[in-house]
Design a protein around this motif. Structure first.
Motif, PDB file in Angstrom:
ATOM      1  N   ASP A 154       0.855  -1.014   0.027  1.00 22.76           N
ATOM      2  CA  ASP A 154      -0.167  -0.142  -0.016  1.00 22.76           C
ATOM      3  C   ASP A 154       0.916   1.116  -0.098  1.00 22.76           C
ATOM      4  OD1 ASP A 154      -2.442   1.519   0.038  1.00 22.76           O
ATOM      5  OD2 ASP A 154      -2.525   1.345   2.334  1.00 22.76           O
ATOM      6  N   PHE A 155       1.942   1.208  -0.576  1.00 23.95           N
ATOM      7  CA  PHE A 155       2.991   2.358  -0.816  1.00 23.95           C
ATOM      8  C   PHE A 155       2.428   3.643  -1.397  1.00 23.95           C
ATOM      9  CE2 PHE A 155       3.504   0.065  -4.735  1.00 23.95           C
ATOM     10  CZ  PHE A 155       3.492   1.263  -5.745  1.00 23.95           C
ATOM     11  N   THR A 156       1.291   3.393  -2.075  1.00 23.04           N
ATOM     12  CA  THR A 156       0.719   4.557  -2.723  1.00 23.04           C
ATOM     13  C   THR A 156       0.328   5.553  -2.037  1.00 23.04           C
ATOM     14  OG1 THR A 156      -1.377   3.080  -3.023  1.00 23.04           O
ATOM     15  CG2 THR A 156       0.025   3.349  -4.922  1.00 23.04           C
ATOM     16  N   ARG A 157      -0.209   5.267  -0.614  1.00 25.78           N
ATOM     17  CA  ARG A 157      -0.456   6.042   0.363  1.00 25.78           C
ATOM     18  C   ARG A 157       0.479   7.210   0.779  1.00 25.78           C
ATOM     19  NH1 ARG A 157      -0.309   2.143   5.712  1.00 25.78           N
ATOM     20  NH2 ARG A 157       0.805   0.531   4.513  1.00 25.78           N
ATOM     21  N   HIS A 158       1.748   6.826   0.327  1.00 26.95           N
ATOM     22  CA  HIS A 158       2.910   7.934   0.395  1.00 26.95           C
ATOM     23  C   HIS A 158       3.297   8.620  -0.650  1.00 26.95           C
ATOM     24  CE1 HIS A 158       3.644   6.440   4.546  1.00 26.95           C
ATOM     25  NE2 HIS A 158       3.408   5.242   4.155  1.00 26.95           N
ATOM     26  N   LEU A 159       2.824   8.414  -1.688  1.00 24.00           N
ATOM     27  CA  LEU A 159       3.214   9.009  -3.077  1.00 24.00           C
ATOM     28  C   LEU A 159       3.023  10.234  -3.197  1.00 24.00           C
ATOM     29  CD1 LEU A 159       2.156   6.292  -5.838  1.00 24.00           C
ATOM     30  CD2 LEU A 159       4.597   7.323  -5.069  1.00 24.00           C
ATOM     31  N   PRO A 160       1.667  11.057  -2.378  1.00 27.65           N
ATOM     32  CA  PRO A 160       1.649  12.442  -2.578  1.00 27.65           C
ATOM     33  C   PRO A 160       2.868  13.078  -1.905  1.00 27.65           C
ATOM     34  CG  PRO A 160      -0.318  11.610  -2.312  1.00 27.65           C
ATOM     35  CD  PRO A 160       0.679  10.475  -2.228  1.00 27.65           C
ATOM     36  N   GLU A 161       3.324  12.601  -0.772  1.00 25.39           N
ATOM     37  CA  GLU A 161       4.544  13.229  -0.143  1.00 25.39           C
ATOM     38  C   GLU A 161       6.050  12.750  -0.942  1.00 25.39           C
ATOM     39  OE1 GLU A 161       6.988  12.248   4.040  1.00 25.39           O
ATOM     40  OE2 GLU A 161       5.450  11.243   3.836  1.00 25.39           O
ATOM     41  N   VAL A 162       6.021  11.714  -1.472  1.00 23.71           N
ATOM     42  CA  VAL A 162       7.444  11.282  -1.796  1.00 23.71           C
ATOM     43  C   VAL A 162       7.736  11.720  -3.447  1.00 23.71           C
ATOM     44  CG1 VAL A 162       8.042   9.838  -0.143  1.00 23.71           C
ATOM     45  CG2 VAL A 162       6.835   9.093  -2.230  1.00 23.71           C
ATOM     46  N   PHE A 163       6.485  11.707  -4.112  1.00 20.51           N
ATOM     47  CA  PHE A 163       6.510  12.197  -5.540  1.00 20.51           C
ATOM     48  C   PHE A 163       5.333  13.190  -5.576  1.00 20.51           C
ATOM     49  CE2 PHE A 163       5.994  11.966 -10.102  1.00 20.51           C
ATOM     50  CZ  PHE A 163       7.389  11.534 -10.481  1.00 20.51           C
ATOM     51  N   PRO A 164       5.857  14.551  -5.184  1.00 15.93           N
ATOM     52  CA  PRO A 164       4.683  15.695  -5.295  1.00 15.93           C
ATOM     53  C   PRO A 164       4.882  16.169  -6.713  1.00 15.93           C
ATOM     54  CG  PRO A 164       6.882  16.261  -4.204  1.00 15.93           C
ATOM     55  CD  PRO A 164       7.036  14.955  -4.491  1.00 15.93           C
ATOM     56  N   LEU A 165       5.544  15.660  -7.621  1.00 16.41           N
ATOM     57  CA  LEU A 165       5.663  16.539  -9.052  1.00 16.41           C
ATOM     58  C   LEU A 165       4.251  16.214  -9.900  1.00 16.41           C
ATOM     59  CD1 LEU A 165       9.217  15.162  -9.809  1.00 16.41           C
ATOM     60  CD2 LEU A 165       8.673  17.126  -8.720  1.00 16.41           C
ATOM     61  N   SER A 166       3.527  15.002  -9.663  1.00 16.52           N
ATOM     62  CA  SER A 166       2.318  14.998 -10.188  1.00 16.52           C
ATOM     63  C   SER A 166       1.713  13.734  -9.505  1.00 16.52           C
ATOM     64  CB  SER A 166       2.418  14.561 -11.806  1.00 16.52           C
ATOM     65  OG  SER A 166       3.384  13.385 -11.823  1.00 16.52           O
ATOM     66  N   ASP A 167       0.263  13.601  -9.520  1.00 18.40           N
ATOM     67  CA  ASP A 167      -0.346  12.484  -8.830  1.00 18.40           C
ATOM     68  C   ASP A 167      -0.310  11.327  -9.976  1.00 18.40           C
ATOM     69  OD1 ASP A 167      -1.895  10.719  -7.844  1.00 18.40           O
ATOM     70  OD2 ASP A 167      -3.706  12.104  -7.462  1.00 18.40           O
ATOM     71  N   VAL A 168       0.575  10.232  -9.582  1.00 20.33           N
ATOM     72  CA  VAL A 168       0.897   9.219 -10.291  1.00 20.33           C
ATOM     73  C   VAL A 168      -0.066   7.988  -9.567  1.00 20.33           C
ATOM     74  CG1 VAL A 168       3.083   9.859 -11.254  1.00 20.33           C
ATOM     75  CG2 VAL A 168       3.064   8.716  -8.942  1.00 20.33           C
ATOM     76  N   ARG A 169      -0.749   7.957  -8.512  1.00 19.66           N
ATOM     77  CA  ARG A 169      -1.367   7.047  -8.021  1.00 19.66           C
ATOM     78  C   ARG A 169      -1.994   6.112  -8.934  1.00 19.66           C
ATOM     79  NH1 ARG A 169      -3.793  10.316  -2.834  1.00 19.66           N
ATOM     80  NH2 ARG A 169      -3.756  11.753  -4.546  1.00 19.66           N
ATOM     81  N   GLY A 170      -2.699   6.710  -9.911  1.00 24.93           N
ATOM     82  CA  GLY A 170      -3.453   6.176 -10.724  1.00 24.93           C
ATOM     83  C   GLY A 170      -2.961   4.829 -11.703  1.00 24.93           C
ATOM     84  N   TYR A 171      -1.564   4.934 -11.617  1.00 23.88           N
ATOM     85  CA  TYR A 171      -0.818   3.912 -12.227  1.00 23.88           C
ATOM     86  C   TYR A 171      -0.901   2.482 -11.557  1.00 23.88           C
ATOM     87  CZ  TYR A 171       1.656   6.970 -15.372  1.00 23.88           C
ATOM     88  OH  TYR A 171       2.087   8.164 -16.238  1.00 23.88           O
ATOM     89  N   TYR A 172      -1.400   2.645 -10.378  1.00 28.95           N
ATOM     90  CA  TYR A 172      -1.114   1.645  -9.449  1.00 28.95           C
ATOM     91  C   TYR A 172      -2.775   1.276  -8.738  1.00 28.95           C
ATOM     92  CZ  TYR A 172       3.658   2.811  -9.629  1.00 28.95           C
ATOM     93  OH  TYR A 172       5.023   3.038  -9.968  1.00 28.95           O
ATOM     94  N   THR A 173      -3.725   1.438  -9.601  1.00 25.22           N
ATOM     95  CA  THR A 173      -5.061   1.045  -9.181  1.00 25.22           C
ATOM     96  C   THR A 173      -5.052  -0.420  -9.159  1.00 25.22           C
ATOM     97  OG1 THR A 173      -5.847   1.555 -11.282  1.00 25.22           O
ATOM     98  CG2 THR A 173      -6.390   3.323  -9.314  1.00 25.22           C
ATOM     99  N   ASP A 174      -4.526  -1.306 -10.258  1.00 18.82           N
ATOM    100  CA  ASP A 174      -4.680  -2.440 -10.399  1.00 18.82           C
ATOM    101  C   ASP A 174      -3.877  -3.222  -9.103  1.00 18.82           C
ATOM    102  OD1 ASP A 174      -4.300  -5.181 -10.936  1.00 18.82           O
ATOM    103  OD2 ASP A 174      -4.220  -4.994 -12.981  1.00 18.82           O
ATOM    104  N   PRO A 175      -4.480  -3.915  -8.261  1.00 19.30           N
ATOM    105  CA  PRO A 175      -3.550  -4.737  -7.042  1.00 19.30           C
ATOM    106  C   PRO A 175      -2.302  -5.366  -7.683  1.00 19.30           C
ATOM    107  CG  PRO A 175      -6.075  -4.989  -6.740  1.00 19.30           C
ATOM    108  CD  PRO A 175      -6.050  -4.448  -8.182  1.00 19.30           C
ATOM    109  N   ALA A 176      -2.495  -6.011  -8.762  1.00 20.36           N
ATOM    110  CA  ALA A 176      -1.377  -6.924  -9.197  1.00 20.36           C
ATOM    111  C   ALA A 176      -0.123  -6.118  -9.772  1.00 20.36           C
ATOM    112  CB  ALA A 176      -1.695  -7.795 -10.413  1.00 20.36           C
ATOM    113  N   VAL A 177      -0.537  -4.885 -10.161  1.00 22.59           N
ATOM    114  CA  VAL A 177       0.418  -3.981 -10.660  1.00 22.59           C
ATOM    115  C   VAL A 177       1.155  -3.324  -9.545  1.00 22.59           C
ATOM    116  CG1 VAL A 177       0.854  -1.689 -11.858  1.00 22.59           C
ATOM    117  CG2 VAL A 177      -0.363  -3.442 -12.874  1.00 22.59           C
ATOM    118  N   ARG A 178       0.275  -2.996  -8.612  1.00 19.97           N
ATOM    119  CA  ARG A 178       0.728  -2.238  -7.330  1.00 19.97           C
ATOM    120  C   ARG A 178       1.693  -3.312  -6.521  1.00 19.97           C
ATOM    121  NH1 ARG A 178      -3.773  -0.898  -5.713  1.00 19.97           N
ATOM    122  NH2 ARG A 178      -4.161  -2.555  -3.834  1.00 19.97           N
ATOM    123  N   GLU A 179       1.259  -4.388  -6.569  1.00 21.75           N
ATOM    124  CA  GLU A 179       2.045  -5.594  -5.586  1.00 21.75           C
ATOM    125  C   GLU A 179       3.234  -5.883  -6.410  1.00 21.75           C
ATOM    126  OE1 GLU A 179      -0.740  -8.394  -4.496  1.00 21.75           O
ATOM    127  OE2 GLU A 179      -2.064  -6.764  -3.411  1.00 21.75           O
ATOM    128  N   GLY A 180       3.111  -5.953  -7.548  1.00 19.97           N
ATOM    129  CA  GLY A 180       4.337  -6.276  -8.298  1.00 19.97           C
ATOM    130  C   GLY A 180       5.377  -5.154  -8.248  1.00 19.97           C
TER     131      GLY A 180
END
Ligand code: FMN
Length: 194
Positions: A91-117
């Motif tokens: 569930d690393f995406t919860r930290h993305l706004p803090e660690v990658f503030p350049l743009s919102d990239v959470r949409g790349y990881y909505t598929d659990p298989a992609v996120r976990e991989g």
């Protein structure tokens, strides 16, 4: 930047091994903090930093770990100054706004298989940096896959999104001269230049 000298390369690569034993002295918390800070400087996709570490150092912690250990890894792990449960935060995406503030990239990881991989790939990259950082600080490491991940997770991890990847004993370097280095693949076996 210049090439590290041979003393440094020996320490990080040529002399350091997968160690079953360590010096009989503790690893202080400030060392664990420096080690973690160094490892977190490694590169990850979108700076996602999914590596999570559970440092098991107290007798109570070791007692919780023991039932998860394979018989071949039990004695050396119980004797090691620290055992690290190396995990990936799925569930690393919860930290993305803090660690990658350049743009919102959470949409790349909505598929659990992609996120976990991605969590697994990037946490393992960070784990390699963790090993290099430990050796750079004068520590030795003994990585292990021989344990029950589900038992270790239930006993030691307080966040259900943290998935154990492997276990690693850690302590101050102690040479292990009896144990010959196993062969490494040649450049031609392991690499191509195209
Ligand atoms: C992911 C991983 C799992 C491993 N699992 C075990 C293990 O369960 N028990 C063990 O004694 N060694 C284990 N090893 C150690 C390897 O056998 C060792 O790294 C390899 O033989 C190279 O040895 P060297 O680092 O001393 O050159 C593991 C290493 C890694 C990286």
């Amino acid at each position: 930047m210049s090439r590290l000298d041979d003393t440094a390369l020996d320490q990080i690569f040529r002399i350091s091994r997968s160690h079953p034993e360590f010096e009989d002295r503790p690893v202080a918390q400030d060392v664990l903090e420096e080690l973690t800070a160094l490892a977190l400087l490694g590169p990850t996709a979108f700076n996602q930093q999914p590596l999570r570490l559970v440092f098991i150092q107290t007798p109570e912690g070791k007692a919780r770990l023991e039932p998860a250990l394979s018989s071949g890894n039990r004695a050396k792990t119980m004797a090691a100054p620290v055992s690290v449960l190396v995990c990936a935060d799925t569930d690393f995406t919860r930290h993305l706004p803090e660690v990658f503030p350049l743009s919102d990239v959470r949409g790349y990881y909505t598929d659990p298989a992609v996120r976990e991989g991605s969590a697994r790939t990037n946490a393992l990259l960070q784990a390699g940096m963790l090993i290099a950082a430990a050796r750079s600080l004068g520590l030795g490491v003994g990585p292990m896959a021989g344990f029950d991940r589900a038992k270790a997770k239930a006993a030691l991890v307080d966040d259900p999104a943290w998935e154990p990847l492997f276990l690693m004993n850690l302590g101050w370097f102690k040479a292990n001269p009896d144990n010959a280095r196993l062969p490494r693949l040649s450049f031609d076996q392991a690499a191509r230049i195209v």
